[in-house]
Design an enzyme around this catalytic site. Structure first.
Site, PDB file in Angstrom:
ATOM      1  N   GLU A 144      -1.003 -68.208  70.211  1.00 52.41           N
ATOM      2  CA  GLU A 144      -1.902 -67.666  69.192  1.00 52.41           C
ATOM      3  C   GLU A 144      -1.772 -66.145  69.170  1.00 52.41           C
ATOM      4  OE1 GLU A 144      -6.011 -68.868  69.535  1.00 52.41           O
ATOM      5  OE2 GLU A 144      -6.719 -67.015  68.613  1.00 52.41           O
ATOM      6  N   GLU A 149      -9.731 -59.628  64.622  1.00 52.67           N
ATOM      7  CA  GLU A 149     -11.038 -60.273  64.630  1.00 52.67           C
ATOM      8  C   GLU A 149     -12.075 -59.158  64.721  1.00 52.67           C
ATOM      9  OE1 GLU A 149     -11.183 -64.114  67.232  1.00 52.67           O
ATOM     10  OE2 GLU A 149      -9.995 -62.618  68.311  1.00 52.67           O
TER      11      GLU A 149
END
Length: 263
Positions: A144, A149
């Protein structure tokens, strides 16, 4: 934006103004891009994007239910994609999560997303990638890469890499970049430049930090030897950002200007 509850492991912290070390500029070949042209209210290009649907917490005890309704995911008619978390009249949250799984992938190269992120207690927007082999090997063995974010008032950008450990756990390394104004105040370009053994993060073309095979724990494995697909979503609540509260806006939207894969 992993599938499991996690505390963010960080290798450095930088202030967005005055970042040193621009990511290396070199001629790139465009593999794919989406500039989100189309009529207002329409779903983005279905040859590239699909919606993931449903609730159930998404591995992090989140409270939203993802839908493909235009109220949650749609083009705005002005060259933007808008993903909106919305509080309903009965106290329920809906939102959107779309992916390029099986349709558009990158295998090394530069992945870029230009977006304006939402802010608010419990609001958790993300632009990230997962290995195309996730259905065969699962997470975290698929790998990932979180291009960005943010949580709460969006006062810092988090850019993180995740991979597997020998004990079936996972490792993570990343960059935390405080910003002089909230990421909700304007558009920024978030990127990950992925080579065989290194991933270099940048914001607006300025390098924020890197993760390489040398940063792994002794029992960690580097999973980035195959294609990765892109995800865009706005989650609400959960163990990492905490719950929404009375101060959380009833509509929190991530506005995406464009996405690109370059080799």
């Amino acid at each position: 934006m992993s599938h499991v509850v996690r505390a963010l492991g960080l290798v450095c912290a930088l202030v967005l103004t005055g970042l040193t070390g621009c990511s290396g500029e070199r001629e790139r070949r465009l593999i794919w891009e989406d500039q989100f042209h189309g009529p207002a209210g329409s779903f983005p290009d279905r040859s590239s994007w699909t919606a993931e649907l449903g609730g159930g917490g998404w591995g992090n005890n989140e409270v939203q239910t993802y839908t493909d309704a235009p109220e949650n995911v749609a083009l705005d008619g002005d060259g933007h994609l808008v993903l909106s978390a919305r509080l309903g009249d009965m106290g329920e949250w809906t939102s959107a999560r779309i992916t390029t799984f099986g349709r558009r992938v990158a295998h090394e190269g530069l992945v870029e997303v230009r977006a304006k992120l939402p802010a608010g207690a419990g609001i958790w927007p993300a632009a990230w990638t997962l290995g195309q082999d996730i259905q065969e090997v699962g997470w975290p063995r698929c790998g990932e890469i979180d291009l960005v974010e943010s949580f709460g008032e969006a006062g810092e950008a988090l850019q993180t890499v995740h991979g597997p450990r020998a004990d079936s756990g996972h490792w993570q390394r990343g960059v935390r970049s405080p910003v002089p104004e909230p990421l909700s105040a304007g558009f920024h370009t978030y990127s990950a430049d992925w080579t065989g053994d290194r991933i270099v993060f940048a914001i607006d073309g300025r390098e924020t930090g890197a993760v390489s095979t040398g940063d792994l724990p002794a029992d960690g494995t580097w999973p980035f030897d195959g294609p990765q697909y892109l995800l865009l979503n706005v989650a609400v609540g959960g163990d990492l950002p905490g719950p929404p509260d009375a101060s959380t806006p009833r509509v929190a939207s991530m506005v995406v200007d464009w996405v690109r894969f370059r080799a």
